[in-house]
Design a protein around this motif. Structure first.
Motif, PDB file in Angstrom:
ATOM      1  N   ARG C 107       0.836  -0.146  -7.830  1.00 26.76           N
ATOM      2  CA  ARG C 107       0.379   1.175  -7.409  1.00 26.76           C
ATOM      3  C   ARG C 107      -0.704   1.029  -6.346  1.00 26.76           C
ATOM      4  N   ILE C 108      -0.710   1.967  -5.393  1.00 28.08           N
ATOM      5  CA  ILE C 108      -1.664   1.897  -4.278  1.00 28.08           C
ATOM      6  C   ILE C 108      -3.099   1.820  -4.802  1.00 28.08           C
ATOM      7  N   GLY C 109      -3.398   2.696  -5.780  1.00 27.73           N
ATOM      8  CA  GLY C 109      -4.759   2.726  -6.323  1.00 27.73           C
ATOM      9  C   GLY C 109      -5.149   1.383  -6.927  1.00 27.73           C
ATOM     10  N   ASP C 110      -4.205   0.734  -7.624  1.00 22.38           N
ATOM     11  CA  ASP C 110      -4.483  -0.549  -8.246  1.00 22.38           C
ATOM     12  C   ASP C 110      -4.749  -1.627  -7.206  1.00 22.38           C
ATOM     13  N   GLN C 111      -4.046  -1.513  -6.057  1.00 19.11           N
ATOM     14  CA  GLN C 111      -4.253  -2.517  -5.006  1.00 19.11           C
ATOM     15  C   GLN C 111      -5.665  -2.429  -4.447  1.00 19.11           C
ATOM     16  N   ILE C 112      -6.168  -1.189  -4.337  1.00 18.85           N
ATOM     17  CA  ILE C 112      -7.535  -1.032  -3.840  1.00 18.85           C
ATOM     18  C   ILE C 112      -8.520  -1.500  -4.912  1.00 18.85           C
ATOM     19  N   ALA C 113      -8.254  -1.077  -6.166  1.00 17.36           N
ATOM     20  CA  ALA C 113      -9.148  -1.430  -7.271  1.00 17.36           C
ATOM     21  C   ALA C 113      -9.237  -2.944  -7.430  1.00 17.36           C
ATOM     22  N   GLU C 114      -8.106  -3.624  -7.209  1.00 15.59           N
ATOM     23  CA  GLU C 114      -8.079  -5.077  -7.329  1.00 15.59           C
ATOM     24  C   GLU C 114      -9.052  -5.713  -6.346  1.00 15.59           C
ATOM     25  N   ALA C 115      -9.023  -5.205  -5.107  1.00 18.56           N
ATOM     26  CA  ALA C 115      -9.918  -5.746  -4.086  1.00 18.56           C
ATOM     27  C   ALA C 115     -11.370  -5.546  -4.500  1.00 18.56           C
ATOM     28  N   VAL C 116     -11.674  -4.357  -5.016  1.00 18.98           N
ATOM     29  CA  VAL C 116     -13.055  -4.049  -5.394  1.00 18.98           C
ATOM     30  C   VAL C 116     -13.508  -4.951  -6.546  1.00 18.98           C
ATOM     31  N   ARG C 146      -2.295  10.505  -5.818  1.00 16.46           N
ATOM     32  CA  ARG C 146      -1.680   9.554  -4.914  1.00 16.46           C
ATOM     33  C   ARG C 146      -2.040   8.117  -5.250  1.00 16.46           C
ATOM     34  N   ALA C 147      -3.163   7.898  -5.939  1.00 14.54           N
ATOM     35  CA  ALA C 147      -3.545   6.537  -6.332  1.00 14.54           C
ATOM     36  C   ALA C 147      -2.483   5.928  -7.236  1.00 14.54           C
ATOM     37  N   GLY C 148      -1.726   6.793  -7.941  1.00 14.78           N
ATOM     38  CA  GLY C 148      -0.693   6.304  -8.841  1.00 14.78           C
ATOM     39  C   GLY C 148       0.654   6.100  -8.166  1.00 14.78           C
ATOM     40  N   SER C 149       0.723   6.319  -6.849  1.00 12.41           N
ATOM     41  CA  SER C 149       1.999   6.182  -6.146  1.00 12.41           C
ATOM     42  C   SER C 149       2.221   4.745  -5.694  1.00 12.41           C
ATOM     43  N   TYR C 150       3.480   4.458  -5.384  1.00  9.83           N
ATOM     44  CA  TYR C 150       3.827   3.162  -4.810  1.00  9.83           C
ATOM     45  C   TYR C 150       4.006   3.309  -3.296  1.00  9.83           C
TER      46      TYR C 150
END
Lengths: 280, 335, 328
Positions: C107-116, C146-150
């Motif tokens: 998920r897009i949101g997870d990709q950002i969260a991972e970086a953080v 949208r954070a939950g979207s792919y």
């Protein structure tokens, strides 16, 4: 750029070169030995010397003799002719048939594709060797039956491989360009699509030769392929198994020959694949 | 004296069916990639078709050449109906039209040399006697500004610009009367783009070629084309002489497209009123005017009812309901 | 003047065979500055930026020489482990093709969260909140949902926004944008460029914008560096370089670009094509395509000379000051 392109291939550096060169050398040497068999082999491969049965390797018989007193070295050399023929013919027929069917099915799609691919599924549902043995059993033992059986069974892998390549290439702009220029279907299929799709099949054919070679040996071992007294590595291994404790050389040397040729083909396949960027 | 139309596209539609989620073709949906498009092109005329991705401009180009199956309407080339027409008519269309593609490398068979690719056209269409083929290939290569010895090379050892020239030479081998160029300079460097565009300009003049130039780059279209058609979601929303359309766009979408062109002017900063949002999916067309969700001028009247009908005046047409000065469906003037 | 946030001095990148793809590149990037790195394909602009990130495909390419100082710290000599901490956290990067650089199954949101979480060790809930905030910052509507979207559920422009959100999630000092709008429609391109300028204004991030499009540079950048065949031709403030280009190549590029203002007849072009890396011309690398060659161009590489405040050019026969103005 041009300076590099002008150099002959064998001087150029490319990925997989060493592998390819070693593989080609191995197979080339064996091919040479097969062609020069009358010059290299010290004895007639079917000549039975009743006084020299099961002789261990020596200066007179480098690989020893078998239970009929035949020279194993001469038989191994002569057998290379038969086995190289098996490897080559056993691959060429499936390659040609499979490639043609795969190209047509992939290009036209729809019903044609569906029909051919269901046939492929059916063929693949049976174990490879069982199917081949069954066909040979119907046609009667012998090399001819073996080639027919391979052609009937082996084409499916090539058809699937080529079809998947064609499906990818079909949407390329150069195919659309060919259509826009009014080229016929057969021209687009065989002049434009096939040359670009064939590389992976050629690579696969090289590794397939290993399988065919081993398959041929197994078939002969079962008495369904090459018939005695013709020298063939598979038969030689089969004949030697009864004497494996007394005369290991009877099975070891033909076995090593199979191993060496398979090794050569595998190296060629790997080298080609690496050079041309084909992933298996 | 007015030249007769070389190409007439009448009410052409192309539909794509999208596979649905359910088995047995259930849930299958169709989308109109090209939606009732009408166009005309004269010999020696260059028509630009512009629009964002998904506007259907490439599909329209392919459908004109019969490379996409039309679901409605007709294409007439030189007085001969070709869409859904007889096989012989289609063969004649192939002999007199050609296409140039966006990806200069992808449009050439990687295993054929440039000369082979050009010669193949001559062989298939029996353009010249076999003995004259090498000479004709050299002539075509020279015509597009390539040294004939480059003909021995495969695409991989040519530059992008050179490949595109080979693509043009192959198109010219047909002796076409119509060339459709689909984003044919988009993949090239700026300094090379000009070379290809100039080549088209020269060829058009010297050969009376009809040219349909599909592009997203409006600046190039303005330089090259006599007329321009603006597409949005499969429809032509504005069409007219290039200069008129650029100077006074009648459709808000055309105006937005023009203002989005980045200019090399250090004093100009990005236009303050940018077109918002992305081009919508042709799967779900908005009600009313399909442009209304992004239109800066949208009013209630735009948001419902039928899509606005076409308005016309002096060689121009556009579809915007807000333009009340011109009555709808006034017949096109015949000059 | 403030200290530059990034200072590149004499950067050179070599292939295994000793061919220099980037030769002696120098520039400074001030805080909040947008620098346009302009060049055609093969000019070395992308290679140069990969070198800054220390993301060259070694051993095929390696940094042969030079210094890259990020707030005084030299990145060239840094260990790979330390460099990993710099990437993403202080140096962000976005690419031309966001689809290829977003994970399709995350998920897009997870990709950002991972970086953080990776760079700042933030807790799961904090990271998620930061991700939503990052999406809001780049103008994605309804960021919580949208954070939950792919990635495949986003349009091209939205994917590029998501890429920018990932790159900026850890508030890097410098953002390297490699042709971020080349694959997008002009209308969406304008939106993304506007977004980059807004982020610079709000967050003070410095941006290196790699592009082949002088129009994009003209509308967004503060300064411009023009590369040709691996060498810096001209560098300076936007107004100086575009308004009074000194290098013949820069002037040629500006003339080539068709403007929406129209014009008649043939387009200006630069004849020929960029040299192959294996066959760099002697002397000035641009001389085979240049219309104003003098004898020295064939034999000697031009030195960089000052043309105005902060404006330098490396040309033996530069365009005279008033001879060239931009047609508008």
């Amino acid at each position: 750029m041009t300076a590099i392109a002008a150099r002959p291939l064998y001087l150029r550096r490319f990925p997989g070169r060493t592998t390819l060169v070693v593989g080609l050398t191995v197979v080339g040497l064996m091919l040479l030995a097969a062609l020069a068999a009358p010059l290299i082999a010290p004895y007639d491969p079917v000549f039975q010397d009743g006084t020299a049965r099961l002789v261990a390797p020596s200066a007179a018989h480098p690989f020893g003799t078998d239970n009929f007193g035949r020279d194993v070295f001469s038989r191994v050399i002569w057998a290379a002719r038969v086995d190289l023929q098996i490897a080559f013919l056993g691959v060429v027929f499936p390659l040609v048939i499979g490639t043609t069917i795969g190209t047509v099915a992939g290009y036209f799609g729809g019903v044609v594709d569906a029909v051919f691919m269901r046939i492929v599924d059916v063929v693949l549902a049976f174990p490879y060797l069982v199917l081949i043995i069954a066909i040979i059993a119907i046609l009667g033992p012998g090399l001819k039956s073996f080639y027919i059986a391979l052609a009937l069974v082996g084409w499916v892998s090539y058809a699937r491989l080529i079809r998947s390549q064609i499906l990818i290439l079909k949407s390329a702009d150069f195919v659309l360009a060919a259509r826009s220029l009014g080229y016929s279907h057969s021209r687009i299929m065989f002049r434009h699509l096939l040359p670009n799709a064939l590389i992976s099949s050629i690579v696969f054919a090289m590794s397939d030769m290993v399988l065919v070679l081993l398959g041929g040996a197994s078939i002969s071992f079962l008495g369904l392929g090459v018939q005695p007294p013709t020298a063939e590595w598979g038969i030689m291994v089969a004949e030697g198994q009864g004497f494996i404790t007394q005369a290991l050389w009877m099975t070891m040397f033909p076995g090593l020959a199979i191993l060496l040729l398979s090794f050569g083909f595998s190296l060629i396949a790997d080298g080609l694949g690496e050079w041309l960027g084909v992933k298996e | 004296m007015k030249k007769p139309a070389l190409l007439v596209v009448d009410d052409l539609s192309v539909e794509f069916t999208q596979r649905g989620g359910a088995p047995f073709g259930l849930g299958r949906r169709s989308l109109a990639a090209v939606n009732h498009v009408t166009l005309e092109l004269r010999a020696g005329e260059a028509l630009g078709i512009v629009g964002e991705s998904g506007s259907g401009k490439s599909t329209l180009g392919r459908a004109i050449l019969g490379l996409e199956r039309a679901s409605g309407g007709a294409v007439t080339f030189d007085g001969m109906r070709v869409s859904g027409g007889a096989r012989a008519d289609m063969e004649r269309l192939r002999r007199e039209t050609a296409m140039v593609f966006q990806d200069p490398y992808g449009a050439l068979n990687p295993r054929m040399t440039a000369a082979q690719a050009i010669a193949e056209v001559l062989v298939v269409h029996r353009k010249v006697p076999t003995a004259d083929i090498p000479a004709r290939v050299d002539e075509l290569l020279t015509l597009v500004g390539l040294r004939p010895e480059l003909g021995a090379r495969r695409p991989a050892s040519l530059s992008g610009g050179q490949c595109q020239r080979v693509g043009v030479a192959r198109a010219l081998a047909v002796d076409p009367r119509l060339i459709i160029a689909d984003e044919c300079v988009a993949a090239l460097d700026v300094s090379i783009q000009g070379q290809i565009i100039n080549l088209f300009m020269e060829l058009r003049e010297s050969m009376e070629l009809g040219l349909i130039f599909i592009a997203h780059d409006l600046a190039i279209v303005r330089r090259l084309c006599d007329r321009v058609a603006v597409m949005y979601l499969g429809r032509i929303v504005e069409e007219g002489p290039t200069e008129d359309v650029f100077r006074s766009p009648r459709h808000p979408y055309t105006a937005s497209l023009i203002s989005a062109i980045p200019e090399i002017d250090p004093d100009m900063v990005l236009a303050p009123h940018l077109l918002a949002g992305d081009p919508p999916s042709p799967m779900r067309l908005p009600e009313g005017c399909t442009f209304h969700p992004r239109c800066p001028k949208a009013q209630d009247i735009c948001r419902s009812g039928q899509p606005p009908s076409e308005r016309r005046s002096t060689g121009r047409r556009w579809t915007c309901i807000l333009d009340t000065k011109t009555p709808a469906n006034e017949p096109m003037e015949v000059s | 003047m403030t200290d530059p946030v990034l200072s590149v001095q004499g950067l050179s990148v070599e292939t295994r065979d000793g061919v220099r793809l980037v030769d002696d590149l120098s520039f400074d990037l001030a805080p909040g500055e947008i620098l346009g790195l302009v060049g055609e394909s093969g000019s070395g602009k992308t290679v140069a930026c990969r070198a800054l990130m220390r993301l060259l495909p070694e051993p095929a390419l390696r940094i042969a020489d030079g210094r890259v100082a990020l707030m005084g710290q030299d990145l060239v000599t840094l260990s790979e482990a330390r460099m990993r901490g710099i990437r993403g956290r202080q140096l962000g990067m976005i690419f031309q093709n966001p689809t290829a650089h977003l994970d399709p199954v995350m998920r897009i949101g997870d990709q950002i969260a991972e970086a953080v979480r990776l760079h700042e060790g933030a807790s799961r809930t904090d990271a998620r909140a930061r991700a939503v905030e990052a999406l809001r910052q780049v103008g994605i509507p309804d960021p919580e949902a949208r954070a939950g979207s792919y990635a495949h559920e986003f349009s091209g422009g939205m994917r590029q926004r998501a890429m920018i959100a990932i790159a900026l999630a850890c508030n890097p000092k410098v953002l390297i944008a490699d042709e971020p709008t080349t694959a997008l429609d002009v209308t969406v391109q304008a939106q993304i460029l506007r977004l980059l300028m807004d982020l610079r204004d709000r967050q003070g991030v410095s941006i290196i914008l790699i592009t082949h499009d002088l129009g994009v540079v003209a509308q967004t950048c503060d300064s411009i560096a023009v590369l040709y065949a691996g060498r810096l031709c001209e560098r300076g403030p936007k107004r100086g370089v575009l308004g009074a280009p000194a290098h013949r190549y820069t002037a040629g590029l500006i003339r080539c670009q068709p403007t929406s203002a129209g014009g008649e007849g043939m387009l200006d072009t630069i004849e020929g094509q960029p040299p192959a890396v294996s066959a760099m011309p002697k002397g000035c690398r641009f001389h085979p395509r240049c219309g104003a060659v003098i004898a020295v161009c064939n034999t000697h590489q031009p030195e960089q000379t000052a043309r105005g405040p902060g404006h330098i050019a490396a040309c033996h026969n530069p365009v005279a000051d008033a001879a060239m103005t931009v047609s508008v």
